[in-house]
Design a protein around this motif. Structure first.
Motif, PDB file in Angstrom:
ATOM      1  N   ARG A   9       1.980   0.158  -4.404  1.00  0.00           N
ATOM      2  CA  ARG A   9       2.038  -1.057  -5.222  1.00  0.00           C
ATOM      3  C   ARG A   9       3.196  -1.943  -4.795  1.00  0.00           C
ATOM      4  NH1 ARG A   9       1.435   2.062 -10.564  1.00  0.00           N
ATOM      5  NH2 ARG A   9      -0.718   2.677 -10.390  1.00  0.00           N
ATOM      6  N   LEU A  13       2.999  -5.749  -3.248  1.00  0.00           N
ATOM      7  CA  LEU A  13       3.776  -6.867  -3.776  1.00  0.00           C
ATOM      8  C   LEU A  13       4.621  -7.508  -2.693  1.00  0.00           C
ATOM      9  CD1 LEU A  13       4.895  -5.495  -7.255  1.00  0.00           C
ATOM     10  CD2 LEU A  13       3.325  -7.371  -6.813  1.00  0.00           C
ATOM     11  N   THR A  16       2.485  -9.590  -0.367  1.00  0.00           N
ATOM     12  CA  THR A  16       2.183 -10.871  -1.000  1.00  0.00           C
ATOM     13  C   THR A  16       3.360 -11.820  -0.839  1.00  0.00           C
ATOM     14  OG1 THR A  16       0.720  -9.795  -2.581  1.00  0.00           O
ATOM     15  CG2 THR A  16       1.510 -11.988  -3.153  1.00  0.00           C
ATOM     16  N   ALA A  17       4.564 -11.298  -1.001  1.00  0.00           N
ATOM     17  CA  ALA A  17       5.747 -12.143  -0.836  1.00  0.00           C
ATOM     18  C   ALA A  17       5.861 -12.636   0.602  1.00  0.00           C
ATOM     19  CB  ALA A  17       6.998 -11.382  -1.240  1.00  0.00           C
ATOM     20  N   LEU A  20       3.908 -15.655   1.460  1.00  0.00           N
ATOM     21  CA  LEU A  20       4.374 -16.922   0.922  1.00  0.00           C
ATOM     22  C   LEU A  20       5.303 -17.672   1.872  1.00  0.00           C
ATOM     23  CD1 LEU A  20       4.992 -15.837  -2.768  1.00  0.00           C
ATOM     24  CD2 LEU A  20       3.023 -17.004  -1.811  1.00  0.00           C
ATOM     25  N   LYS A  60      -3.545 -18.041  -2.884  1.00  0.00           N
ATOM     26  CA  LYS A  60      -2.444 -17.108  -3.143  1.00  0.00           C
ATOM     27  C   LYS A  60      -2.571 -16.466  -4.524  1.00  0.00           C
ATOM     28  CE  LYS A  60       0.837 -19.897  -0.589  1.00  0.00           C
ATOM     29  NZ  LYS A  60       2.100 -20.638  -0.715  1.00  0.00           N
ATOM     30  N   VAL A  61      -2.978 -17.256  -5.493  1.00  0.00           N
ATOM     31  CA  VAL A  61      -3.145 -16.718  -6.851  1.00  0.00           C
ATOM     32  C   VAL A  61      -4.229 -15.653  -6.852  1.00  0.00           C
ATOM     33  CG1 VAL A  61      -3.935 -17.276  -9.182  1.00  0.00           C
ATOM     34  CG2 VAL A  61      -2.256 -18.752  -8.051  1.00  0.00           C
ATOM     35  N   THR A  64      -2.887 -12.501  -5.183  1.00  0.00           N
ATOM     36  CA  THR A  64      -1.940 -11.819  -6.063  1.00  0.00           C
ATOM     37  C   THR A  64      -2.649 -11.086  -7.196  1.00  0.00           C
ATOM     38  OG1 THR A  64      -0.246 -13.453  -5.542  1.00  0.00           O
ATOM     39  CG2 THR A  64       0.093 -12.151  -7.534  1.00  0.00           C
ATOM     40  N   GLU A  65      -3.736 -11.680  -7.682  1.00  0.00           N
ATOM     41  CA  GLU A  65      -4.508 -11.055  -8.758  1.00  0.00           C
ATOM     42  C   GLU A  65      -5.521 -10.033  -8.241  1.00  0.00           C
ATOM     43  OE1 GLU A  65      -6.164 -14.399 -10.874  1.00  0.00           O
ATOM     44  OE2 GLU A  65      -4.242 -14.831 -11.859  1.00  0.00           O
ATOM     45  N   ARG A  66      -5.463  -9.744  -6.947  1.00  0.00           N
ATOM     46  CA  ARG A  66      -6.322  -8.759  -6.293  1.00  0.00           C
ATOM     47  C   ARG A  66      -7.794  -9.153  -6.265  1.00  0.00           C
ATOM     48  NH1 ARG A  66      -3.762  -2.859  -7.599  1.00  0.00           N
ATOM     49  NH2 ARG A  66      -1.635  -3.433  -7.096  1.00  0.00           N
ATOM     50  N   TYR A  68      -9.641 -10.304  -3.865  1.00  0.00           N
ATOM     51  CA  TYR A  68      -9.547 -10.509  -2.424  1.00  0.00           C
ATOM     52  C   TYR A  68     -10.722 -11.279  -1.837  1.00  0.00           C
ATOM     53  CZ  TYR A  68      -5.849  -7.115  -3.082  1.00  0.00           C
ATOM     54  OH  TYR A  68      -4.727  -6.471  -3.528  1.00  0.00           O
ATOM     55  N   SER A  95      -6.552 -11.095   3.417  1.00  0.00           N
ATOM     56  CA  SER A  95      -7.681 -11.028   2.476  1.00  0.00           C
ATOM     57  C   SER A  95      -8.859 -10.306   3.100  1.00  0.00           C
ATOM     58  CB  SER A  95      -8.093 -12.441   2.059  1.00  0.00           C
ATOM     59  OG  SER A  95      -7.053 -13.071   1.366  1.00  0.00           O
TER      60      SER A  95
END
Length: 175
Positions: A9, A13, A16-17, A20, A60-61, A64-66, A68, A95
Motif C-alpha cells: 500500500r 501511494l 502515485t506521488a 505527479l 490522476k484522481v 489514486t482511487e484505484r 485503473y 494505469s
C-alpha cells in the motif's frame, strides 16, 4: 503478511506521488497508432468528457482511487491533447500496468522514455511494471538504475527493500 500488505500500500501511494511529477518537451505524437480504443473488462469503452486542461487531473484522481481502467482512458485522452507531457505518458503506462495490459504499458513507457529516460521515477515505474509481471530480475535492474540516478529517493529505496524482503522470505521457505 500484514507487513507485506502495508508495504505494498505504501509503495502504491508512493508511485502515485511519483506520477505527479513531470517535465516538458517539444516532440509530437499521435495516439491513433497506439490503439486507444482497446476496451476490456477493466478498460471502459469511453469516459465522460472533460475540458482538455482538466483531463490529466481527472486521470490522476481515478488512479489514486484505484479506478485503473477509467484512469487509463483519461490518460489516453491526456496524451492525445498533451503528447509531450511525460507525466501523462507515465500515468498511462502505470494505469495499463494495473489492468495487466503490459503490451500497452510497454508502448507508453517507450513514449515516456523520450522525455524522461534519465529520471529516477521513470526507472522506478518500469521496475514496478516488471515486478507486477513477476520478472524480479528486470524489476531489480530498473530499481537499481533509479537508485543510481537518485540514491536518496525514498520510493526507489522502499521498492528495493521490498524485493529484498521477498527474496529473504522465499529463501527462508525453501531452506
Amino acid at each position: 503478511m500484514l507487513e507485506f500488505k502495508r508495504a505494498w500500500r505504501l509503495c502504491l501511494l508512493m508511485i502515485t506521488a511519483v506520477l505527479l511529477t513531470g517535465c516538458n518537451s517539444t516532440q509530437d505524437f499521435s495516439l491513433s497508432s497506439f490503439g486507444n480504443s482497446v476496451a476490456g473488462p477493466d478498460l471502459p469503452a469511453s469516459v465522460e468528457p472533460y475540458p482538455d486542461d482538466q483531463v490529466l487531473t481527472v486521470a490522476k484522481v481515478h488512479f489514486t482511487e484505484r479506478n485503473y481502467g477509467s484512469a487509463a482512458r483519461y490518460y489516453e485522452r491526456a496524451v492525445e491533447v498533451m503528447p509531450n507531457n511525460p507525466e501523462a505518458w507515465l500515468g498511462l503506462a502505470a494505469s495499463y500496468d494495473r489492468v495487466r495490459r503490459f503490451d500497452l504499458a510497454d508502448r507508453a513507457y517507450t513514449e515516456a522514455s523520450r522525455f524522461m529516460a534519465d529520471r529516477p521515477e521513470y526507472y522506478n515505474n518500469v521496475g514496478y511494471s516488471y515486478l507486477l509481471r513477476g520478472d524480479v530480475a528486470k524489476a531489480r535492474s530498473n530499481f537499481l538504475r533509479a537508485q543510481e540516478l537518485d540514491p536518496a529517493n525514498l520510493t526507489v529505496n522502499n521498492n528495493l527493500e521490498l524485493l529484498r524482503d521477498n527474496a529473504n522470505r522465499i529463501g527462508s521457505k525453501q531452506g
